[in-house]
Write a protein that holds these residues in place. Structure first.
Motif, PDB file in Angstrom:
ATOM      1  N   UNK A  55     -96.898  54.519  34.227  1.00 16.19           N
ATOM      2  CA  UNK A  55     -95.862  54.734  33.213  1.00 16.19           C
ATOM      3  C   UNK A  55     -96.204  55.948  32.349  1.00 16.19           C
ATOM      4  N   UNK A  56     -97.485  56.088  32.009  1.00 21.66           N
ATOM      5  CA  UNK A  56     -97.918  57.244  31.203  1.00 21.66           C
ATOM      6  C   UNK A  56     -97.666  58.551  31.950  1.00 21.66           C
ATOM      7  N   UNK A  57     -97.859  58.494  33.273  1.00 20.83           N
ATOM      8  CA  UNK A  57     -97.686  59.680  34.112  1.00 20.83           C
ATOM      9  C   UNK A  57     -96.232  60.168  34.091  1.00 20.83           C
ATOM     10  N   UNK A  58     -95.287  59.243  34.044  1.00 21.61           N
ATOM     11  CA  UNK A  58     -93.873  59.652  34.102  1.00 21.61           C
ATOM     12  C   UNK A  58     -93.217  59.666  32.715  1.00 21.61           C
ATOM     13  N   UNK A  59     -94.009  59.416  31.685  1.00 25.96           N
ATOM     14  CA  UNK A  59     -93.506  59.347  30.317  1.00 25.96           C
ATOM     15  C   UNK A  59     -92.768  60.619  29.883  1.00 25.96           C
ATOM     16  N   UNK A  60     -93.243  61.765  30.328  1.00 27.55           N
ATOM     17  CA  UNK A  60     -92.607  63.024  29.919  1.00 27.55           C
ATOM     18  C   UNK A  60     -91.191  63.131  30.479  1.00 27.55           C
ATOM     19  N   UNK A  61     -90.953  62.532  31.631  1.00 29.65           N
ATOM     20  CA  UNK A  61     -89.634  62.570  32.270  1.00 29.65           C
ATOM     21  C   UNK A  61     -88.766  61.410  31.786  1.00 29.65           C
ATOM     22  N   UNK A  62     -89.381  60.232  31.670  1.00 28.78           N
ATOM     23  CA  UNK A  62     -88.671  59.026  31.229  1.00 28.78           C
ATOM     24  C   UNK A  62     -89.411  58.391  30.049  1.00 28.78           C
ATOM     25  N   UNK A  63     -89.190  58.923  28.833  1.00 31.17           N
ATOM     26  CA  UNK A  63     -89.930  58.393  27.672  1.00 31.17           C
ATOM     27  C   UNK A  63     -89.638  56.918  27.394  1.00 31.17           C
ATOM     28  N   UNK A  64     -88.487  56.423  27.836  1.00 27.39           N
ATOM     29  CA  UNK A  64     -88.122  55.024  27.558  1.00 27.39           C
ATOM     30  C   UNK A  64     -88.516  54.069  28.679  1.00 27.39           C
ATOM     31  N   UNK A  65     -89.219  54.569  29.671  1.00 29.35           N
ATOM     32  CA  UNK A  65     -89.614  53.715  30.799  1.00 29.35           C
ATOM     33  C   UNK A  65     -90.484  52.572  30.301  1.00 29.35           C
ATOM     34  N   UNK A  66     -90.351  51.412  30.944  1.00 27.31           N
ATOM     35  CA  UNK A  66     -91.186  50.279  30.543  1.00 27.31           C
ATOM     36  C   UNK A  66     -91.552  49.445  31.768  1.00 27.31           C
ATOM     37  N   UNK A  67     -92.573  48.635  31.602  1.00 28.32           N
ATOM     38  CA  UNK A  67     -93.108  47.873  32.727  1.00 28.32           C
ATOM     39  C   UNK A  67     -92.404  46.532  32.845  1.00 28.32           C
ATOM     40  N   UNK A  68     -92.101  46.162  34.079  1.00 26.78           N
ATOM     41  CA  UNK A  68     -91.518  44.850  34.345  1.00 26.78           C
ATOM     42  C   UNK A  68     -92.361  44.154  35.414  1.00 26.78           C
ATOM     43  N   UNK A  69     -92.245  42.842  35.457  1.00 24.79           N
ATOM     44  CA  UNK A  69     -92.911  42.055  36.498  1.00 24.79           C
ATOM     45  C   UNK A  69     -91.831  41.589  37.465  1.00 24.79           C
ATOM     46  N   UNK A  70     -92.104  41.719  38.764  1.00 28.93           N
ATOM     47  CA  UNK A  70     -91.106  41.395  39.773  1.00 28.93           C
ATOM     48  C   UNK A  70     -91.734  40.498  40.840  1.00 28.93           C
ATOM     49  N   UNK A  71     -90.989  39.486  41.236  1.00 26.20           N
ATOM     50  CA  UNK A  71     -91.423  38.617  42.331  1.00 26.20           C
ATOM     51  C   UNK A  71     -90.204  38.309  43.186  1.00 26.20           C
ATOM     52  N   UNK A  72     -90.294  38.596  44.474  1.00 22.91           N
ATOM     53  CA  UNK A  72     -89.170  38.377  45.401  1.00 22.91           C
ATOM     54  C   UNK A  72     -87.862  38.988  44.871  1.00 22.91           C
ATOM     55  N   UNK A  73     -87.952  40.223  44.404  1.00 19.65           N
ATOM     56  CA  UNK A  73     -86.787  40.955  43.882  1.00 19.65           C
ATOM     57  C   UNK A  73     -86.156  40.339  42.638  1.00 19.65           C
ATOM     58  N   UNK A  74     -86.877  39.457  41.962  1.00 17.70           N
ATOM     59  CA  UNK A  74     -86.394  38.891  40.712  1.00 17.70           C
ATOM     60  C   UNK A  74     -87.307  39.347  39.576  1.00 17.70           C
ATOM     61  N   UNK A  75     -86.697  39.692  38.451  1.00 17.21           N
ATOM     62  CA  UNK A  75     -87.480  40.141  37.303  1.00 17.21           C
ATOM     63  C   UNK A  75     -87.952  38.912  36.523  1.00 17.21           C
TER      64      UNK A  75
END
Length: 86
Positions: A55-75
């Protein structure tokens, strides 16, 4: 299925074609449909800390990016997952 940590970069009520030029050049974007919304995520990590680094790596492009947890395509609720992983 196993729980993966991904970085959500965008969400929309309408579908966006998944190609790098629609996501500021980011490749490997995945679409997840959740609550009638299209969520666009990138990265796929077993460890939360790896997702944080990404997320830190892409922060400059997507400052609002955030981490989600996903299991079997469900958040999943991130907080709950992190507590279980302790």
């Amino acid at each position: 299925g196993e729980i993966l940590f991904m970085v959500q970069i965008s969400a929309s009520s309408s579908k966006t074609e998944v190609k790098a030029e629609n996501f500021k050049g980011i490749k490997n974007v995945i679409e997840i449909i959740s609550d009638d919304h299209y969520k666009y995520v990138t990265g796929s990590f077993k460890e939360y800390s790896a997702a944080v680094r990404y997320r830190k790596k892409i922060e400059s492009v997507y400052p609002d990016a955030f981490i989600i947890a996903v299991q079997d395509n469900k958040i999943l609720p991130l907080q709950k997952v992190l507590e279980q992983k302790k």
